[in-house]
Enzyme design. Sequence first.
Site, PDB file in Angstrom:
ATOM      1  N   ALA A   1       0.657  -1.246  -0.007  1.00  0.00           N
ATOM      2  CA  ALA A   1       0.152  -0.042  -0.038  1.00  0.00           C
ATOM      3  C   ALA A   1       0.958   1.389  -0.022  1.00  0.00           C
ATOM      4  O   ALA A   1       2.162   1.376   0.484  1.00  0.00           O
ATOM      5  CB  ALA A   1      -1.113   0.097   1.191  1.00  0.00           C
ATOM      6  N   LYS A   2       0.354   2.398  -0.129  1.00  0.00           N
ATOM      7  CA  LYS A   2       0.944   3.356  -0.352  1.00  0.00           C
ATOM      8  C   LYS A   2       0.072   4.706  -0.321  1.00  0.00           C
ATOM      9  O   LYS A   2      -0.986   4.565  -0.839  1.00  0.00           O
ATOM     10  CB  LYS A   2       1.927   3.673  -1.489  1.00  0.00           C
TER      11      LYS A   2
END
Length: 938
Positions: free
Chosen positions: A176-177
């Site tokens: 995720a980011k």
Amino acid sequence: LQQTRIRYSQDYMWATLVKNAAVAAKLVELVYARFDPGPTIGSEERAGREAAIAAEIEARLSEVASLDEDRILRRFLNLVNASVRTNFFQHDANGMPRQVISLKFESRKIDNLPLPRPPYEITVYSPRVEGVHMRFGRVARGGLRWSDRPQDFRTEILGLAKAQQVKNAVIVPVGAKGGFVPRQLPSPSNRDAWLAEGLASYKIFVGALLDITDNLDGERIVAPENTVRHDGADPYLVVAADKGTATFSDVANAISLEHGHWLGDAFASGGSAGYDHKKMGITARGAWEAVKRHFREMDVDIDHVPFTVAGVGDMSGDVFGNGMLLSPATKLVAAFDHRDIFLDPDPETAKSLAERARLFALPRSSWQDYDRALISTGGGVFSRNAKYIPLSPEVRRVLDLSMDRASPQDVLTAILKAKVDLLWFGGIGTYVRAADEGDETVGDRANDAIRITGVELNCKVIGEGANLGMTQRGRIEAARRGVRLNTDAIDNSAGVNTSDVEVNIKIALSTPVRDGRLDEGSRADLLAAMTGEVAGLVLRNNYQQTLALSLAERRRAEDTGFAQRLMQQLEQEGRLDRIVEFLPDDAALALRARPGQGLTRPELAVLLAYAKLALHDRLLESPVPDDPYLSRELVRYFPHALRERFPDAIERHRLRREIVATTLSNSIVNRGGPTVFTRIADDTGADAAALAYAFAAVRDVFGLDDLDAEIDALDAKIGGDLQLDLYAAVQALLLSRIVWFVRNVDFAAGLDGVVSRFRVGVRDIAGQIYTISPETDRGAMQTRAADFEEKGVPRPLAMRIAALDETAAALDIVLVSERSRRPVEEVAATFFAADSAFGLSQLVHSAGKLAVVEYYDRLALDAALGQIEAARRRLSASIVSACSPSGLSGAAAVERWMQQAGSSVARVGKAVADVASGGATLSRLTVAASLLGELAPS
């Protein structure tokens, strides 16, 4: 120009909505029909309303004359249909509408979105801050960064999310980011006000993410108030520090606690009650494991042998600073950051190490703080803003420059091209691209002027402690020229891995905290006490992943067919886009296969990650994580103190199944290689569950953990190639015995029984292998062992490795022993005597060294070996059965059996022996398998 285009496109979209107000009104009506929680209606009725409005929109769109306007309006419609949650209808504590809007999308439903498309992303908008958070699965984690790219921050976050997804193959959640852009920042000259507005923007952004995230009350899902959900339960949202937010973890955790989020201060790792990555030096230490492996395989011990380094960063930085303190033999000859250039052409290792340590310990430092008296002749510290930099003869020699002075840009480029042992990336920026790759595609304009290509690199090894130091195509180009490197996702995964372990420890500890067995102070003490072991667990992953790549690199020619099959399968499943990941298509791979090149190490790194992610998902969908025997994988994930004090908290961990699936997929792929599942599945038709059961059985029956640990202990004590030979021998045993278990054992009764059934017999045979084997085989094993021992391998390990091919047969011997009800030792003597009589052990041993590149030839080879193995088992069973009444075993039993069997058996036996004596080829093995079928029919 880009900003002008964006403004123009935004203006055109607004103008289109105004011009087509009726359609715009219907789009708003569709949003209300989809998300307004006010009307108490069922999901079917809500879906009916949406469908009716969508039909009206379609009818009105047919009347839109402009193709561009039609396309824009359809994109808005597509976005509404792809959205699954919003906080638009929520209210704050004062009953007022939210001042920030968050929308969650199923990104893969959005047309023409750039690849890769994460399953979920949240877009946050307000006049004060904008942001985006992307997740590649429901259980996903990654950092939130303060983006400095306001016009294209989604592109920036997408690139980082893609890298994070690959990096997260080693940890429990997938990648995720997130990133945010403050829109009302004051002038940077007022540093305090600038930081304050950035922090305020971060708080708004994090709060907006939590606004539309489910919560947990025990096991009960608690949905956000006034929120219609089209995506099912989704309570897992975890964030971490990133660029610009390194000190914000406590702030994020405070927001989590304010929201009553079930993760509490496990929401953001690395806070005051977590693990400080810079103090641990964990990211740099993980990357250093990769660097050490590269040099170790060149027979260089960088803990003791001086080596030259050029780098990007300064001693105040986490990755650069910690990295440059990890070896007393480091000779840092050149480095730069965004402010200064450091040149020390012939440093004295001890004094320069002490000075770097002094700078690292300062609250803030730059290269300007370096004691000039400690810099070697001709060196110095120079500002990047200088008009030119004087170049001494010593610096010219190190940087391979001929002029007396050069611009800072020329010096920076020369540092990147320097003939050094190690190029260490520890700072922000992308500095290497491929020769046929334009700077505009890199996405790092600040370094366009100094960036070099992969063909211009002159270093021996690259360590990517920082993200995106090179483009992937630049890495591949460098690897094909002989530079030793991995990818940033491999090298610097230790930081995200540490955060993952921290979060999962905190989730486990929430149980004893909740029931009163552990107070907050004691929890903090326990977390601190486990720091060293957490680091050890994380660094072990770095060690094993880089070893897996080294073994895959050695096998790349013969595994090319399986690698191609793996990529094809991943593409068919929609997991992999070879263009996005810069992996060769089938035609390019075929061209590489002819000269035996295969995939480069950076390409194998990507494939390794995708193989782990795919296997993880398959295992998670199977009953494997629930197997009682494999619950040990869950326990082994956590530090000893937690296992001993709170075993029930581990057993009841909310991510229990995910942890088991992750640790198993990591272990299987690390030990078996990226193509292990494809290979086993193509050979046997096995699914992921069968692979996992068979893998665990082989590992524990043959004691492979201890065997690998003995080889690990030889780091820098024997030659790098020899050490890889030892690992490769263990890997060959693993792969062949996995196939054996899949073909011959039913795991329905559970793994525990299978392991217990075979472990004792295998151990007994392995302990007696040099006494029960015939003289010819014994002599061959002793010769191999003596060769290992002469090269520095301890005698016990040398003897064990030398006998692995013979020890592999122990499974067949145990099986024959069970069925014939004869002692294992007696059956073993007969088995090996039969092997000797027909030369089969020599044939099988030679087959293990046979290099086969073409995919179907590889399958044919594996099939022939399987047929030979089955025939050996039938042959020995036949001899044991025939001679049991007489009490004969070993050579005497074989001789008696051959006499009783008659001339036809003798003829076939001689033919098999003749084939075996000629050495292993694919055709000989095929013939031998056929002849053995006659000798020992099923």
